[in-house]
Structures are given as structure tokens and as C-alpha cells.
Scaffold this motif. Structure first.
Motif, PDB file in Angstrom:
ATOM      1  N   ALA A  76      -3.728  -1.364  -4.590  1.00  0.00           N
ATOM      2  CA  ALA A  76      -2.312  -1.167  -4.260  1.00  0.00           C
ATOM      3  C   ALA A  76      -1.588  -0.392  -5.354  1.00  0.00           C
ATOM      4  O   ALA A  76      -0.578   0.255  -5.090  1.00  0.00           O
ATOM      5  CB  ALA A  76      -1.629  -2.506  -4.029  1.00  0.00           C
ATOM      6  N   ARG A  77      -2.097  -0.421  -6.551  1.00  0.00           N
ATOM      7  CA  ARG A  77      -1.456   0.314  -7.653  1.00  0.00           C
ATOM      8  C   ARG A  77      -1.545   1.825  -7.460  1.00  0.00           C
ATOM      9  O   ARG A  77      -0.820   2.574  -8.084  1.00  0.00           O
ATOM     10  CB  ARG A  77      -2.096  -0.071  -8.977  1.00  0.00           C
ATOM     11  N   LEU A  78      -2.449   2.274  -6.585  1.00  0.00           N
ATOM     12  CA  LEU A  78      -2.610   3.705  -6.356  1.00  0.00           C
ATOM     13  C   LEU A  78      -1.333   4.355  -5.848  1.00  0.00           C
ATOM     14  O   LEU A  78      -1.034   5.488  -6.202  1.00  0.00           O
ATOM     15  CB  LEU A  78      -3.749   3.969  -5.365  1.00  0.00           C
ATOM     16  N   CYS A  79      -0.584   3.659  -5.013  1.00  0.00           N
ATOM     17  CA  CYS A  79       0.627   4.288  -4.470  1.00  0.00           C
ATOM     18  C   CYS A  79       1.897   3.856  -5.181  1.00  0.00           C
ATOM     19  O   CYS A  79       2.936   4.474  -4.999  1.00  0.00           O
ATOM     20  CB  CYS A  79       0.745   4.063  -2.967  1.00  0.00           C
ATOM     21  N   THR A  80       1.843   2.830  -6.006  1.00  0.00           N
ATOM     22  CA  THR A  80       3.061   2.386  -6.690  1.00  0.00           C
ATOM     23  C   THR A  80       3.073   2.774  -8.161  1.00  0.00           C
ATOM     24  O   THR A  80       4.140   2.879  -8.750  1.00  0.00           O
ATOM     25  CB  THR A  80       3.224   0.857  -6.604  1.00  0.00           C
ATOM     26  N   GLY A  81       1.903   2.932  -8.756  1.00  0.00           N
ATOM     27  CA  GLY A  81       1.829   3.227 -10.176  1.00  0.00           C
ATOM     28  C   GLY A  81       2.197   2.039 -11.048  1.00  0.00           C
ATOM     29  O   GLY A  81       2.377   2.182 -12.252  1.00  0.00           O
ATOM     30  N   GLU A  82       2.314   0.847 -10.472  1.00  0.00           N
ATOM     31  CA  GLU A  82       2.682  -0.347 -11.238  1.00  0.00           C
ATOM     32  C   GLU A  82       1.611  -0.660 -12.268  1.00  0.00           C
ATOM     33  O   GLU A  82       0.431  -0.503 -12.010  1.00  0.00           O
ATOM     34  CB  GLU A  82       2.842  -1.543 -10.309  1.00  0.00           C
ATOM     35  N   THR A  83       2.048  -1.092 -13.421  1.00  0.00           N
ATOM     36  CA  THR A  83       1.100  -1.504 -14.450  1.00  0.00           C
ATOM     37  C   THR A  83       0.912  -3.016 -14.446  1.00  0.00           C
ATOM     38  O   THR A  83      -0.091  -3.515 -14.915  1.00  0.00           O
ATOM     39  CB  THR A  83       1.581  -1.054 -15.846  1.00  0.00           C
ATOM     40  N   GLN A  84       1.895  -3.745 -13.927  1.00  0.00           N
ATOM     41  CA  GLN A  84       1.807  -5.198 -13.832  1.00  0.00           C
ATOM     42  C   GLN A  84       1.678  -5.592 -12.379  1.00  0.00           C
ATOM     43  O   GLN A  84       2.325  -5.003 -11.508  1.00  0.00           O
ATOM     44  CB  GLN A  84       3.082  -5.839 -14.371  1.00  0.00           C
ATOM     45  N   LYS A  85       0.870  -6.592 -12.119  1.00  0.00           N
ATOM     46  CA  LYS A  85       0.745  -7.088 -10.754  1.00  0.00           C
ATOM     47  C   LYS A  85       1.964  -7.921 -10.393  1.00  0.00           C
ATOM     48  O   LYS A  85       2.348  -8.823 -11.129  1.00  0.00           O
ATOM     49  CB  LYS A  85      -0.508  -7.935 -10.601  1.00  0.00           C
ATOM     50  N   GLN A  86       2.563  -7.580  -9.259  1.00  0.00           N
ATOM     51  CA  GLN A  86       3.674  -8.351  -8.725  1.00  0.00           C
ATOM     52  C   GLN A  86       3.345  -8.716  -7.287  1.00  0.00           C
ATOM     53  O   GLN A  86       2.647  -7.978  -6.601  1.00  0.00           O
ATOM     54  CB  GLN A  86       4.947  -7.523  -8.747  1.00  0.00           C
ATOM     55  N   ALA A  87       3.865  -9.828  -6.836  1.00  0.00           N
ATOM     56  CA  ALA A  87       3.647 -10.238  -5.453  1.00  0.00           C
ATOM     57  C   ALA A  87       4.315  -9.253  -4.512  1.00  0.00           C
ATOM     58  O   ALA A  87       5.360  -8.683  -4.825  1.00  0.00           O
ATOM     59  CB  ALA A  87       4.199 -11.636  -5.236  1.00  0.00           C
ATOM     60  N   TYR A  88       3.677  -9.024  -3.365  1.00  0.00           N
ATOM     61  CA  TYR A  88       4.202  -8.167  -2.308  1.00  0.00           C
ATOM     62  C   TYR A  88       4.605  -9.044  -1.133  1.00  0.00           C
ATOM     63  O   TYR A  88       4.100 -10.151  -0.961  1.00  0.00           O
ATOM     64  CB  TYR A  88       3.128  -7.195  -1.809  1.00  0.00           C
ATOM     65  N   ILE A  89       5.472  -8.493  -0.300  1.00  0.00           N
ATOM     66  CA  ILE A  89       5.836  -9.145   0.952  1.00  0.00           C
ATOM     67  C   ILE A  89       5.700  -8.116   2.062  1.00  0.00           C
ATOM     68  O   ILE A  89       6.261  -7.011   1.977  1.00  0.00           O
ATOM     69  CB  ILE A  89       7.241  -9.769   0.884  1.00  0.00           C
ATOM     70  N   LYS A  90       4.911  -8.443   3.073  1.00  0.00           N
ATOM     71  CA  LYS A  90       4.651  -7.543   4.201  1.00  0.00           C
ATOM     72  C   LYS A  90       4.429  -8.388   5.450  1.00  0.00           C
ATOM     73  O   LYS A  90       4.364  -9.605   5.391  1.00  0.00           O
ATOM     74  CB  LYS A  90       3.403  -6.677   3.965  1.00  0.00           C
ATOM     75  N   TYR A 127      -3.919   6.195  11.491  1.00  0.00           N
ATOM     76  CA  TYR A 127      -4.705   5.275  10.676  1.00  0.00           C
ATOM     77  C   TYR A 127      -5.779   4.656  11.546  1.00  0.00           C
ATOM     78  O   TYR A 127      -5.523   4.246  12.674  1.00  0.00           O
ATOM     79  CB  TYR A 127      -3.795   4.180  10.106  1.00  0.00           C
ATOM     80  N   GLY A 128      -6.982   4.572  11.011  1.00  0.00           N
ATOM     81  CA  GLY A 128      -8.065   3.880  11.695  1.00  0.00           C
ATOM     82  C   GLY A 128      -8.723   4.716  12.772  1.00  0.00           C
ATOM     83  O   GLY A 128      -8.557   5.920  12.806  1.00  0.00           O
ATOM     84  N   PRO A 129      -9.466   4.039  13.617  1.00  0.00           N
ATOM     85  CA  PRO A 129      -9.585   2.587  13.752  1.00  0.00           C
ATOM     86  C   PRO A 129     -10.390   1.959  12.617  1.00  0.00           C
ATOM     87  O   PRO A 129     -11.343   2.530  12.132  1.00  0.00           O
ATOM     88  CB  PRO A 129     -10.304   2.399  15.092  1.00  0.00           C
ATOM     89  N   VAL A 139      -1.917  -5.789   6.329  1.00  0.00           N
ATOM     90  CA  VAL A 139      -0.474  -6.019   6.266  1.00  0.00           C
ATOM     91  C   VAL A 139       0.232  -4.678   6.221  1.00  0.00           C
ATOM     92  O   VAL A 139      -0.229  -3.729   5.580  1.00  0.00           O
ATOM     93  CB  VAL A 139      -0.092  -6.886   5.052  1.00  0.00           C
ATOM     94  N   LEU A 140       1.360  -4.596   6.917  1.00  0.00           N
ATOM     95  CA  LEU A 140       2.173  -3.380   6.935  1.00  0.00           C
ATOM     96  C   LEU A 140       3.625  -3.772   6.713  1.00  0.00           C
ATOM     97  O   LEU A 140       4.072  -4.829   7.154  1.00  0.00           O
ATOM     98  CB  LEU A 140       2.041  -2.653   8.281  1.00  0.00           C
ATOM     99  N   GLY A 141       4.364  -2.881   6.061  1.00  0.00           N
ATOM    100  CA  GLY A 141       5.801  -3.079   5.914  1.00  0.00           C
ATOM    101  C   GLY A 141       6.497  -2.737   7.213  1.00  0.00           C
ATOM    102  O   GLY A 141       6.015  -1.918   7.996  1.00  0.00           O
ATOM    103  N   ASP A 142       7.653  -3.339   7.451  1.00  0.00           N
ATOM    104  CA  ASP A 142       8.416  -3.020   8.662  1.00  0.00           C
ATOM    105  C   ASP A 142       9.022  -1.620   8.581  1.00  0.00           C
ATOM    106  O   ASP A 142       9.307  -1.011   9.598  1.00  0.00           O
ATOM    107  CB  ASP A 142       9.520  -4.046   8.881  1.00  0.00           C
ATOM    108  N   HIS A 151      -2.094   0.330   4.997  1.00  0.00           N
ATOM    109  CA  HIS A 151      -2.599   1.603   5.506  1.00  0.00           C
ATOM    110  C   HIS A 151      -2.923   2.566   4.369  1.00  0.00           C
ATOM    111  O   HIS A 151      -3.637   3.532   4.564  1.00  0.00           O
ATOM    112  CB  HIS A 151      -1.648   2.221   6.553  1.00  0.00           C
ATOM    113  N   TYR A 152      -2.445   2.276   3.158  1.00  0.00           N
ATOM    114  CA  TYR A 152      -2.818   3.038   1.961  1.00  0.00           C
ATOM    115  C   TYR A 152      -4.025   2.425   1.262  1.00  0.00           C
ATOM    116  O   TYR A 152      -4.921   3.116   0.832  1.00  0.00           O
ATOM    117  CB  TYR A 152      -1.673   3.061   0.932  1.00  0.00           C
ATOM    118  N   TRP A 153      -3.998   1.112   1.068  1.00  0.00           N
ATOM    119  CA  TRP A 153      -4.956   0.493   0.165  1.00  0.00           C
ATOM    120  C   TRP A 153      -5.873  -0.542   0.784  1.00  0.00           C
ATOM    121  O   TRP A 153      -6.675  -1.152   0.086  1.00  0.00           O
ATOM    122  CB  TRP A 153      -4.259  -0.106  -1.053  1.00  0.00           C
TER     123      TRP A 153
END
Length: 179
Positions: A76-90, A127-129, A139-142, A151-153
Motif C-alpha cells: 500500500a505504500r507504493l501509492c501513498t509514499g507513507e513511511t509509517q504504517k497507519q490504519a486504513y478504512i475502506k 481491474y481484474g478479473p 477493499v475499495l474506497g467509496d 485495486h492498486y495494491w
């Protein structure tokens, strides 16, 4: 003098028990979270405050459409560039064994169109199948076109789940359940 010592001891016990219960509830039962991004618009807005229920996924699996909180996989860091892991909501879209495909601006699960009245706009991407692996979820965001999501990671393993978003408690004018 003995009464004073007894009062201090009772206060210490009360504070200790309160701390133990607070940590226990937050760790195993429920916790508060806030929304830091627009990835779940229109369902959740930036700075919404939510109550996350943590017990149910210990005994059952997420259902399609549940709004879930999880620790993202490293990819998931590939599209956010985050260095710290944070919880996601999807939103849970693909369940174990499902074949998921996004085509013609719509999501299909096992070749059936998924009715989605909660999304910001139809996805612009294909995306897919793909088949969701055992004990994993797609999981996907609304806000499909502006969400760093599965769909990214890829997929979220069951062990990464934290809980299910159940109630928005802030702002007060949007208070309610997230069914």
C-alpha cells in the motif's frame, strides 16, 4: 491516620482498575478513529470521528459492504509514499473466493453487477478479473477514483483486520450508524 492511608490505597486501586479497563476496551472491544482523507467520500468526510467495533471479526468474517479498518499490506505504500504504517478504512468488496472485475465503470462480483449506491462516482479504471485468496479481502474506497486501495495494491489478509466502523459520532449533525 489509617483512614488517610486507606483513602490513598482506594484511590490507587480505582485508578489502576480504570486504566486496566480503558486499555482492555481499546485493545479488544472498541476504539475511536478519525478520517484523514477523501478516499471514502461521500460516506465519510475528512475529520469524521467513528467508533470502531473490534469483537465481531474475531467470531465471523466481514460481509460485502462492511466499512472496515485494517493495517494495510506493505504494498500500500507504493501509492501513498507513507513511511509509517497507519490504519486504513475502506469498504469490503471482494470476499474469499470471489472473482472481482471492474469494467465499463462498474464492479462485478462473480460476473454479477454489484449495486453500489454509496460511491462518489463510477470508477474510471479497469481491474481484474482477480480471485480473492482464502482468508483475504479486496477493499475499495467509496471515492473510487481517488483512493489508494486494493485495486492498486491487492488484498488484505484477515489477520490485518482491526474492526468494523459502526457509528459516526462527530460531527453531531451527521451522527448515526454506518449501515
Amino acid at each position: 491516620m489509617a483512614q488517610t492511608n486507606n483513602n490513598w490505597l482506594e484511590a490507587f486501586r480505582t485508578l489502576g482498575l480504570s486504566a486496566f479497563l480503558a486499555i482492555g476496551v481499546r485493545t479488544f472491544v472498541a476504539e475511536a478513529r478519525y478520517i484523514p482523507s477523501e478516499s471514502m467520500l461521500p460516506t465519510l468526510e475528512v475529520n469524521d470521528r467513528l467508533m470502531i467495533e473490534k469483537l465481531s471479526y474475531r467470531f465471523k468474517t466481514p460481509q460485502r459492504g462492511d466499512v472496515i479498518v485494517f493495517m494495510p499490506p506493505d504494498e500500500a505504500r507504493l501509492c501513498t509514499g507513507e513511511t509509517q504504517k497507519q490504519a486504513y478504512i475502506k469498504r469490503a468488496i471482494g470476499l474469499p473466493g470471489d472473482v472481482v472485475e471492474v469494467k465499463n465503470s462498474q464492479v462485478y462480483i462473480n460476473n454479477k453487477l454489484l449495486k453500489e449506491d454509496y460511491i462518489q462516482e463510477s470508477p474510471y479504471y479497469q481491474y481484474g478479473p482477480v480471485t480473492v485468496p482464502p482468508n483475504s479481502y479486496l477493499v475499495l474506497g467509496d471515492n473510487r477514483n481517488n483512493s489508494c486501495d486494493g485495486h492498486y495494491w491487492g488484498f488484505v489478509p484477515h489477520e490485518n483486520l482491526i474492526g468494523r466502523a459502526t457509528v459516526r459520532y462527530w460531527p453531531f449533525n451527521r451522527f448515526g450508524t454506518l449501515d
